[in-house]
Design an enzyme around this catalytic site. Sequence first.
Site, PDB file in Angstrom:
ATOM      1  N   GLY A   1      40.852  27.093  41.422  1.00 32.20           N
ATOM      2  CA  GLY A   1      39.902  27.211  42.517  1.00 32.20           C
ATOM      3  C   GLY A   1      39.501  28.658  42.724  1.00 32.20           C
ATOM      4  N   CYS A   2      39.137  29.010  43.938  1.00 34.52           N
ATOM      5  CA  CYS A   2      38.717  30.380  44.239  1.00 34.52           C
ATOM      6  C   CYS A   2      39.781  31.380  43.806  1.00 34.52           C
ATOM      7  CB  CYS A   2      38.439  30.521  45.729  1.00 34.52           C
ATOM      8  SG  CYS A   2      37.970  32.193  46.224  1.00 34.52           S
ATOM      9  N   TYR A   3      39.379  32.366  43.016  1.00 34.67           N
ATOM     10  CA  TYR A   3      40.374  33.267  42.434  1.00 34.67           C
ATOM     11  C   TYR A   3      41.021  34.206  43.437  1.00 34.67           C
ATOM     12  CZ  TYR A   3      36.105  36.228  41.524  1.00 34.67           C
ATOM     13  OH  TYR A   3      34.933  36.939  41.603  1.00 34.67           O
TER      14      TYR A   3
END
Length: 218
Positions: free
Chosen positions: A15-17
């Site tokens: 997902g969002c890093y």
Amino acid sequence: MSCSSISNKVALGAGCYWGTEKYVVKDFQKIFPNSIKTAKVGFMAPEPQKAITNPTYRQVCSGTSGHIEVLDVELNQPEIYFEELIKFFFQFHDPTTKNQQGNDRGYQYASCVFTSDSEQSRITKKVIQDLQVLIDKKLITAYSNKKVETFVADYNTFYEAQEDHQEYLMKNPNGYCNHRIRFKEWPSITASTETSPPSPSPTSGGFLSKIFGQPKGE
């Protein structure tokens, strides 16, 4: 842990890093100090021959560049820490929501492990297999769905993200994050609900509870 030679480079898509970086660099190292040598957020393509070269963040966010948001990790002593890292990876994100983590939807948010050699690949696939068994046995119930969607791809060209995206949640502690610790103890596949809990260890629930507090939403 296998004694076979193993690379120290791996890239993780969860997902969002920003959240991936925070949980690996900060929280994983609360359990295993000095296990991470370097870590950078950026982009990697599961099929690089079909992806564009040197993508921008905006291009990746479109979901059409062929890339996934990843944390590029260089481990110290990978023969000790690689498998622990892969297990922890599944503790802070939901691998059952395909191309999605929370409100973030799109191919760029896929759950993926980019492995650098056959030993990394073997370990990762075994952990995924074990995780699916644990879900099927209802020993892990903290995920949205019942099928692990994480896939394994070959490590390839890593495109580092812009500087203001590096260590974002360390600089902005209240910043956006869809990740959380979903379960603190990796159950034994042979365990049943009647068995006594295992003795505390570095990856046991007792030890992790002291660090993270009680889990939410389990």
